[in-house]
Design an enzyme around this catalytic site. Sequence first.
Site, mmCIF file in Angstrom:
data_model
loop_
_atom_site.group_PDB
_atom_site.id
_atom_site.type_symbol
_atom_site.label_atom_id
_atom_site.label_comp_id
_atom_site.label_asym_id
_atom_site.label_seq_id
_atom_site.Cartn_x
_atom_site.Cartn_y
_atom_site.Cartn_z
ATOM 1 N N GLU A 2 -47.117 56.962 16.817
ATOM 2 C CA GLU A 2 -46.147 57.577 15.738
ATOM 3 C C GLU A 2 -47.002 58.206 14.763
ATOM 4 O O GLU A 2 -47.983 58.191 14.489
ATOM 5 C CB GLU A 2 -45.383 56.171 15.384
ATOM 6 C CG GLU A 2 -44.602 55.757 16.261
ATOM 7 C CD GLU A 2 -43.746 54.525 15.877
ATOM 8 O OE1 GLU A 2 -42.612 54.472 16.101
ATOM 9 O OE2 GLU A 2 -44.094 53.579 15.443
ATOM 10 N N CYS A 45 -50.036 43.105 10.166
ATOM 11 C CA CYS A 45 -49.569 44.554 10.555
ATOM 12 C C CYS A 45 -49.190 44.551 11.922
ATOM 13 O O CYS A 45 -49.574 43.837 12.977
ATOM 14 C CB CYS A 45 -50.979 45.354 10.729
ATOM 15 S SG CYS A 45 -50.934 47.010 11.258
HETATM 16 N N1 SAH Z 1 -56.525 50.919 10.614
HETATM 17 C C1 SAH Z 1 -56.616 51.475 9.145
HETATM 18 C C2 SAH Z 1 -55.665 52.727 8.902
HETATM 19 C C3 SAH Z 1 -54.261 52.152 9.508
HETATM 20 S S1 SAH Z 1 -53.246 51.016 8.560
HETATM 21 C C4 SAH Z 1 -56.607 50.419 8.284
HETATM 22 O O1 SAH Z 1 -56.371 49.346 8.271
HETATM 23 O O2 SAH Z 1 -57.162 50.844 6.825
HETATM 24 C C5 SAH Z 1 -53.204 51.751 6.858
HETATM 25 C C6 SAH Z 1 -52.767 50.697 5.780
HETATM 26 O O3 SAH Z 1 -51.705 49.981 5.906
HETATM 27 C C7 SAH Z 1 -53.886 49.713 5.604
HETATM 28 O O4 SAH Z 1 -54.386 49.947 4.310
HETATM 29 C C8 SAH Z 1 -53.106 48.559 5.926
HETATM 30 O O5 SAH Z 1 -53.904 47.355 4.988
HETATM 31 C C9 SAH Z 1 -51.848 48.776 5.390
HETATM 32 N N2 SAH Z 1 -50.818 47.679 6.109
HETATM 33 C C10 SAH Z 1 -51.034 47.362 7.471
HETATM 34 N N3 SAH Z 1 -49.952 46.628 7.533
HETATM 35 C C11 SAH Z 1 -49.084 46.652 6.540
HETATM 36 C C12 SAH Z 1 -47.769 45.993 6.108
HETATM 37 N N4 SAH Z 1 -47.008 45.269 7.098
HETATM 38 N N5 SAH Z 1 -47.234 46.302 4.993
HETATM 39 C C13 SAH Z 1 -47.991 47.154 4.124
HETATM 40 N N6 SAH Z 1 -49.089 47.358 4.281
HETATM 41 C C14 SAH Z 1 -49.799 47.515 5.556
HETATM 42 FE FE1 SF4 Z 2 -55.498 47.925 12.867
HETATM 43 FE FE2 SF4 Z 2 -55.631 46.398 10.748
HETATM 44 FE FE3 SF4 Z 2 -55.207 48.827 10.282
HETATM 45 FE FE4 SF4 Z 2 -53.327 47.448 11.493
HETATM 46 S S1 SF4 Z 2 -54.008 47.223 9.384
HETATM 47 S S2 SF4 Z 2 -54.072 49.404 12.000
HETATM 48 S S3 SF4 Z 2 -54.530 46.050 12.698
HETATM 49 S S4 SF4 Z 2 -57.050 47.952 11.106
#
Ligand code: SAH
Ligand code: SF4
Length: 338
Positions: A78, A105
């Site tokens: 996505e 996540c």
């Molecule tokens: N893998 C990378 C980038 C993708 S996630 C990382 O984890 O940094 C992008 C951002 O979304 C990250 O800061 C993560 O902590 C945040 N994130 C993940 N799940 C979330 C959720 N359910 N609600 C709010 N932020 C979330």
């Molecule tokens: Fe992967 Fe964690 Fe980033 Fe979600 S928040 S994309 S599980 S590293």
Amino acid sequence: MELAQDLGEKPFRGKQLYKSLYARRILTLDAITELAKPLRDKLAATSHITETTIANVFNSTDGTRRYLLKLGDGKEVEAVFIPEENRDTICISCQVGCAVGCAFCMTAQLGIKRNMTAGEIVSQVILVLNEVYGAGERAPHRTNLVFMGMGESFLNYDEVMKAIRLLCDEKGLNIHPKRITVSTSGIVPKINEFAQEEVRPRLAVSLSGTTDEQRTKLIPLNKRYGIGELMTALQNYTLGRREKVTFEYVMLDGINDSDEDAQRLVKLIRRYQLHAMVNLIPHNPAPELPFASSPMSRILRFQNILVENGVVTFIRRPRGQDISAACGQLAARQQAAK
Ligand code: SAH
Ligand code: SF4
């Protein structure tokens, strides 16, 4: 150019093709009329431009659009288009699923299916810009890119960096590195490697915890690279003038949002003398996730403590909530879309 030479053509034909693909974002060979028909046919027979297609688009009332994209092998990822007054932000994916397994996540729940290639990563930007503005047209707004879709950028480091060099190429899409943010959950050796890159975008680190015990429960990778090691890597990370590292901090009700957490975060930033800013992200809920977002009053109080102690702190405004397009909600679940 090599492709043109392989086909017995002059190198400048390769340059024309590159410019059409990346500067003008023309994805159908027949529309690249600078190339003679026989060459277009020859190219069509020997290569393909991109196999990524838009499988579905979901429109939010706030203008945000979520794209379900199908890769050449049928796997889905996505991307999200977020319009703002003076700029657009495209949130892109770099892996199908993710191996890190963060507790809050949705992408984590898919596990890791595979890495995306540099071409696949770049194709998201071209497809989204074309869907919004049309191929061959200049995007009227400046385009910001964030690697905050599906996947952990630093577990697909080489392809992500290759994609970034393509995206930043002045003869191509020409996106300035300062307009690109790579977000990592904290793969320390790759932070060190990233620090040495010639073309280096901005760095965001997902922290979401202030003690090892707490952070390990949320981001299991913390067992391998603890907070101390992460902070040391960031201390050694040389920043450009006025550049800051961004900490992302997902606000989880009753889990990591106390006054003590805010104070510990201030102390960490001070102890390691970091030029850092903080983005507080209200948790985006999903039925599968066992958390609730901290209430806004708590988030504001948390922000206040940081700001009073000199830490620049923003609260991320949720976008595209009605179409599950926000951070951490991307899981290529077509059926979950409204
Ligand atoms: N893998 C990378 C980038 C993708 S996630 C990382 O984890 O940094 C992008 C951002 O979304 C990250 O800061 C993560 O902590 C945040 N994130 C993940 N799940 C979330 C959720 N359910 N609600 C709010 N932020 C979330
Ligand atoms: Fe992967 Fe964690 Fe980033 Fe979600 S928040 S994309 S599980 S590293």
